[in-house]
Scaffold this motif. Structure first.
Motif, PDB file in Angstrom:
ATOM      1  N   HIS A 164     -27.016 -40.415  83.921  1.00 46.98           N
ATOM      2  CA  HIS A 164     -28.815 -41.142  84.334  1.00 46.98           C
ATOM      3  C   HIS A 164     -29.013 -40.253  85.555  1.00 46.98           C
ATOM      4  N   ASP A 199     -26.463 -40.455  93.043  1.00 47.56           N
ATOM      5  CA  ASP A 199     -24.950 -40.879  92.817  1.00 47.56           C
ATOM      6  C   ASP A 199     -24.341 -40.520  91.571  1.00 47.56           C
ATOM      7  N   HIS A 200     -25.405 -39.716  90.545  1.00 46.74           N
ATOM      8  CA  HIS A 200     -24.852 -39.470  89.515  1.00 46.74           C
ATOM      9  C   HIS A 200     -25.434 -37.651  88.898  1.00 46.74           C
ATOM     10  N   ASP A 244     -23.270 -45.355  84.260  1.00 46.36           N
ATOM     11  CA  ASP A 244     -23.035 -47.098  85.315  1.00 46.36           C
ATOM     12  C   ASP A 244     -24.090 -47.763  83.742  1.00 46.36           C
ATOM     13  N   HIS A 262     -25.821 -53.066  87.533  1.00 47.03           N
ATOM     14  CA  HIS A 262     -23.817 -53.438  87.170  1.00 47.03           C
ATOM     15  C   HIS A 262     -23.271 -54.080  85.994  1.00 47.03           C
ATOM     16  N   HIS A 298     -15.257 -45.111  90.878  1.00 50.11           N
ATOM     17  CA  HIS A 298     -16.655 -46.008  91.017  1.00 50.11           C
ATOM     18  C   HIS A 298     -17.079 -46.642  91.932  1.00 50.11           C
TER      19      HIS A 298
HETATM   20 ZN    ZN Z   1     -23.355 -45.148  89.911  1.00 51.80          ZN
END
Ligand code: ZN
Ligand code: ZN
Length: 332
Positions: free
Chosen positions: A31, A35-36, A108, A277, A299
């Motif tokens: 996504h 951070d991805h 996530d 999340h 993570h």
């Molecule tokens: Zn993440």
């Protein structure tokens, strides 16, 4: 089947990286959060609904190839497919079938309903790589409708007191989810920080129904913000942009707001516990649903979850990332 490398998680059998933080030849992206998905790779592969968001972040000429959810892709000796993760628009789990069985890398995810994206789909697998952003038993979310009702009450209270309601939230995912949830209970217009406009437009272009929005800076000179709800990224805090607001109350929407210390640290009037999340019960439920013999956590808080699973007799381990702790997670 999966190797931890300096650039991120690598699948040698398919010759691709999953959500690499380094610049690589082929990046498969779960996504569009920072951070991805990192800029600089030579090619990107993602689900079709993710591509417009990647282009907003990296520019229209980013080399991105797309597939639909469920479509099977041959990469080396593996067969790969994307499946809905329920995290944000265009979020996907990656299913990898190869010589060592079936792996699913969750990216996530959350299990709560979200009007802005397709619901998480549990996929049976041998090895499940699960996120653990909120991998501690203290994280337990209230039903979304209750959180949105609290938000509306806070907004109404500030309206009666002649104050603006300034809600800090993540620019990709959380802002649009709030606008879509609010559209189910009110039809008021919402003001937004300029940094949020591109992603809100991308969601509208994808057909997500949300409240009408205007940029705060487009308000006529001298117009009052009293009674308005204003969405802004946390980085707008303390900037000259805030001067337009007049008297206001502020809040932050995040799963981290479950923890009193985090609320104190953010120093906002209100913590709105709303996360994209999985909470602790949802992580455990999902691990049961996918039926994997082995679970790798990554993570946020990977150790406590891996330790708990070991105690339950499930083979488990931790996958390190460049993003440790809550501070590193985007869109939490
Ligand atoms: Zn993440
Ligand atoms: Zn994310």
């Amino acid at each position: 089947m999966l190797q931890e490398t300096a650039d991120g998680l690598y699948c040698p059998a398919g010759d691709f990286y999953i959500d690499p933080w380094g610049a690589v030849a082929r990046a498969v992206i779960s996504h569009a959060h920072g951070d991805h998905a990192r800029a600089g790779s030579a090619s990107y592969l993602c689900v079709d609904s993710c591509a417009p968001l990647l282009k907003r972040r990296f520019g229209a000429d980013v080399p991105v190839e797309t597939r639909r959810y469920g479509e099977r892709i041959q990469l080396g000796s593996t067969t790969v497919s994307f499946h809905p993760a329920g995290h944000v628009l265009g979020s996907a789990q990656l299913r990898i079938e190869g010589p060592d069985g079936v792996y699913v890398v969750s990216g996530d995810y959350k299990r709560a309903a979200d009007p802005t994206c397709e619901p998480f789909e549990p996929i049976r697998c041998d090895t499940f790589v699960t996120e653990s952003t909120f991998g501690l038993p203290i994280f337990h979310w209230d039903p979304t409708a209750a959180v949105i009702s609290d938000l509306l009450k806070w907004w109404d209270g500030n309206r009666s007191a002649g104050r603006a309601s300034l809600l800090f939230c993540y620019t990709l995912g959380k802002a649009q989810r709030i606008l879509a949830e609010l559209a189910l209970v009110t039809d008021r217009r919402v003001l937004v920080h300029g940094a949020m406009i591109a992603m809100i437009e991308a969601y509208r272009a994808a057909g997500v129904r949300m409240l009408e929005t205007s940029a705060l800076v487009d308000l006529p000179r001298g117009a009052s913000c009293a009674g308005e709800l204003v969405l802004a990224p946390i980085m707008a805090r303390g900037t000259p942009w805030m001067r337009r607001l007049g008297d206001f109350s502020d809040a932050f929407a995040s799963g981290t707001m479950r923890v009193r210390g985090a609320r104190r640290q953010r120093n906002v009037d209100r913590g709105l516990v709303l996360s994209d999340h999985a909470d602790w019960p949802a992580l455990l439920q999902t691990i049961r649903d996918v039926g994997a013999q082995r679970v790798l956590t990554t993570h946020g808080h990977p150790e406590p979850l891996a330790r708990y699973l070991k105690g339950q007799g499930i083979q488990s381990g931790v996958i390190r990332t460049a993003w440790e702790g809550e501070a590193a997670a985007e869109g939490d």
